[in-house]
Motif scaffolding. Structure first.
Motif, PDB file in Angstrom:
ATOM      1  N   ARG A 195      34.835  26.841  56.142  1.00 55.72           N
ATOM      2  CA  ARG A 195      33.515  26.775  55.543  1.00 55.72           C
ATOM      3  C   ARG A 195      32.672  27.874  56.163  1.00 55.72           C
ATOM      4  N   ALA A 196      31.536  28.115  55.585  1.00 57.55           N
ATOM      5  CA  ALA A 196      30.650  29.152  56.114  1.00 57.55           C
ATOM      6  C   ALA A 196      30.057  28.703  57.457  1.00 57.55           C
ATOM      7  N   LYS A 197      30.004  29.627  58.384  1.00 59.23           N
ATOM      8  CA  LYS A 197      29.365  29.448  59.693  1.00 59.23           C
ATOM      9  C   LYS A 197      30.007  28.381  60.573  1.00 59.23           C
ATOM     10  N   ILE A 198      31.329  28.200  60.474  1.00 55.11           N
ATOM     11  CA  ILE A 198      32.014  27.353  61.441  1.00 55.11           C
ATOM     12  C   ILE A 198      32.649  28.265  62.494  1.00 55.11           C
ATOM     13  N   PRO A 199      32.811  27.807  63.730  1.00 56.87           N
ATOM     14  CA  PRO A 199      33.386  28.660  64.775  1.00 56.87           C
ATOM     15  C   PRO A 199      34.858  28.960  64.519  1.00 56.87           C
ATOM     16  N   LEU A 200      35.217  30.231  64.665  1.00 55.81           N
ATOM     17  CA  LEU A 200      36.607  30.655  64.494  1.00 55.81           C
ATOM     18  C   LEU A 200      37.251  31.089  65.802  1.00 55.81           C
ATOM     19  N   GLY A 201      36.449  31.561  66.729  1.00 58.28           N
ATOM     20  CA  GLY A 201      36.995  32.038  67.986  1.00 58.28           C
ATOM     21  C   GLY A 201      35.899  32.411  68.961  1.00 58.28           C
ATOM     22  N   LEU A 202      36.321  33.035  70.058  1.00 57.26           N
ATOM     23  CA  LEU A 202      35.394  33.473  71.099  1.00 57.26           C
ATOM     24  C   LEU A 202      35.720  34.904  71.464  1.00 57.26           C
ATOM     25  N   LYS A 203      34.703  35.657  71.859  1.00 53.55           N
ATOM     26  CA  LYS A 203      34.950  37.021  72.303  1.00 53.55           C
ATOM     27  C   LYS A 203      34.016  37.373  73.445  1.00 53.55           C
ATOM     28  N   VAL A 204      34.515  38.270  74.298  1.00 51.25           N
ATOM     29  CA  VAL A 204      33.736  38.771  75.424  1.00 51.25           C
ATOM     30  C   VAL A 204      33.897  40.275  75.451  1.00 51.25           C
ATOM     31  N   THR A 205      32.797  40.997  75.606  1.00 51.38           N
ATOM     32  CA  THR A 205      32.835  42.444  75.772  1.00 51.38           C
ATOM     33  C   THR A 205      32.411  42.759  77.201  1.00 51.38           C
ATOM     34  N   LEU A 206      33.338  43.341  77.954  1.00 53.57           N
ATOM     35  CA  LEU A 206      33.078  43.670  79.357  1.00 53.57           C
ATOM     36  C   LEU A 206      32.789  45.157  79.487  1.00 53.57           C
ATOM     37  N   ARG A 207      31.753  45.481  80.230  1.00 58.75           N
ATOM     38  CA  ARG A 207      31.391  46.871  80.487  1.00 58.75           C
ATOM     39  C   ARG A 207      31.091  47.029  81.969  1.00 58.75           C
ATOM     40  N   LYS A 208      31.055  48.289  82.415  1.00 51.19           N
ATOM     41  CA  LYS A 208      30.664  48.674  83.772  1.00 51.19           C
ATOM     42  C   LYS A 208      31.466  47.919  84.822  1.00 51.19           C
TER      43      LYS A 208
ATOM     44  N   ALA B 126      39.101  24.410  65.420  1.00 55.30           N
ATOM     45  CA  ALA B 126      37.787  25.011  65.182  1.00 55.30           C
ATOM     46  C   ALA B 126      36.697  23.969  65.001  1.00 55.30           C
ATOM     47  N   ASN B 127      37.030  22.780  64.527  1.00 52.84           N
ATOM     48  CA  ASN B 127      36.007  21.771  64.246  1.00 52.84           C
ATOM     49  C   ASN B 127      35.686  20.890  65.451  1.00 52.84           C
ATOM     50  N   ASP B 128      36.489  20.962  66.498  1.00 56.50           N
ATOM     51  CA  ASP B 128      36.314  20.095  67.658  1.00 56.50           C
ATOM     52  C   ASP B 128      35.414  20.770  68.692  1.00 56.50           C
ATOM     53  N   ASN B 129      34.217  20.230  68.891  1.00 56.90           N
ATOM     54  CA  ASN B 129      33.260  20.829  69.833  1.00 56.90           C
ATOM     55  C   ASN B 129      33.712  20.693  71.275  1.00 56.90           C
ATOM     56  N   LYS B 130      34.428  19.623  71.601  1.00 54.77           N
ATOM     57  CA  LYS B 130      34.912  19.428  72.971  1.00 54.77           C
ATOM     58  C   LYS B 130      35.919  20.515  73.342  1.00 54.77           C
TER      59      LYS B 130
ATOM     60  N   LEU C  71      36.118  23.444  71.921  1.00 54.21           N
ATOM     61  CA  LEU C  71      35.363  24.697  71.965  1.00 54.21           C
ATOM     62  C   LEU C  71      34.707  24.893  73.325  1.00 54.21           C
ATOM     63  N   LYS C  72      34.136  23.840  73.894  1.00 58.62           N
ATOM     64  CA  LYS C  72      33.471  23.947  75.204  1.00 58.62           C
ATOM     65  C   LYS C  72      34.484  24.234  76.314  1.00 58.62           C
ATOM     66  N   THR C  73      35.662  23.600  76.272  1.00 57.21           N
ATOM     67  CA  THR C  73      36.654  23.847  77.328  1.00 57.21           C
ATOM     68  C   THR C  73      37.199  25.272  77.245  1.00 57.21           C
ATOM     69  N   ILE C  74      37.431  25.757  76.037  1.00 55.44           N
ATOM     70  CA  ILE C  74      37.907  27.138  75.879  1.00 55.44           C
ATOM     71  C   ILE C  74      36.820  28.114  76.323  1.00 55.44           C
ATOM     72  N   GLU C  75      35.579  27.770  76.018  1.00 54.37           N
ATOM     73  CA  GLU C  75      34.458  28.630  76.408  1.00 54.37           C
ATOM     74  C   GLU C  75      34.346  28.729  77.927  1.00 54.37           C
ATOM     75  N   THR C  76      34.516  27.619  78.634  1.00 55.98           N
ATOM     76  CA  THR C  76      34.454  27.669  80.102  1.00 55.98           C
ATOM     77  C   THR C  76      35.651  28.420  80.677  1.00 55.98           C
ATOM     78  N   ASP C  77      36.847  28.228  80.096  1.00 53.30           N
ATOM     79  CA  ASP C  77      38.024  28.965  80.566  1.00 53.30           C
ATOM     80  C   ASP C  77      37.835  30.474  80.396  1.00 53.30           C
ATOM     81  N   LEU C  78      37.368  30.886  79.229  1.00 53.22           N
ATOM     82  CA  LEU C  78      37.178  32.312  78.970  1.00 53.22           C
ATOM     83  C   LEU C  78      36.046  32.880  79.829  1.00 53.22           C
TER      84      LEU C  78
END
Length: 184
Positions: free
Chosen positions: A81-94, A45-49, A51-58
């Motif tokens: 801690r407060a306001k640290i990234p825990l995960g990613l989500k996508v909501t798909l519609r239509k 969760a603390n590693d921004n690199k 986070l970016k690779t998971i974000e592009t994969d998702l």
């Protein structure tokens, strides 16, 4: 361009479900409302690199940019801690929802090693179907050579009905690979 599954739903599945469920109005027939994909970060969760690779994969898997979910408050037992990234989500519609569902059913799920089918009892009280995938690399959009760690994801299919039997009948018409009764 209309997705293949959407046109099949309108032309074949909708009339079949209307007859088999015995509903009078077409608007009472269950339909898909959205698909939600969640992917947790875990210890990374603390590693921004990472986070970016998971974000592009998702984003490649879903076809749209994911939202980073952050913690609301600090919890010392979970080392958050407060306001640290825990995960990613996508909501798909239509249309995006139907394109993803087509790839999931016909391409991704058959690529799972020793796949026996999905549990037909994974419906919640609102008749939404949820299941987990242990490897996100089953999707052909993910470049296997650039993946540093194989991650899991949770997928929730939200339907318009609150009856589990109607929801299962809808997903059966979409050829969801449920485990058959009596199969080992």
């Amino acid at each position: 361009m209309e997705p293949r599954l959407k046109s099949i739903y309108k032309s074949e599945i909708l009339p079949q479900l209307k007859d088999s469920l015995g509903v009078k109005n077409v608007m009472q027939v269950p339909r898909l409302e959205k698909i939600v994909i969640n992917m947790g970060l875990g210890l990374d969760a603390n590693d921004n690199k990472v986070l970016k690779t998971i974000e592009t994969d998702l984003a490649n898997i879903a076809g749209q940019k994911p939202v980073v979910t952050k913690s609301k408050k600090a919890i010392s037992n979970f080392k958050t801690r407060a306001k640290i990234p825990l995960g990613l989500k996508v909501t798909l519609r239509k249309n995006n929802m139907y394109f993803f569902l087509d790839r999931l059913i016909n391409i991704a799920l058959p690529r799972i090693k020793d796949f026996r089918g999905l549990n037909p009892k994974s419906f919640d009280d609102n008749a939404n179907y949820s299941f987990g995938v242990k490897e996100h690399v089953i999707f052909p959009e993910v470049n296997f050579d650039k993946v540093d760690k194989v991650r899991g994801m949770d997928i929730t299919v939200v339907t318009s009905t609150t009856d589990k039997n109607q929801s299962k009948a809808l997903l059966d018409k979409f050829n969801f690979p449920f485990v058959k009764k009596g199969a080992n």
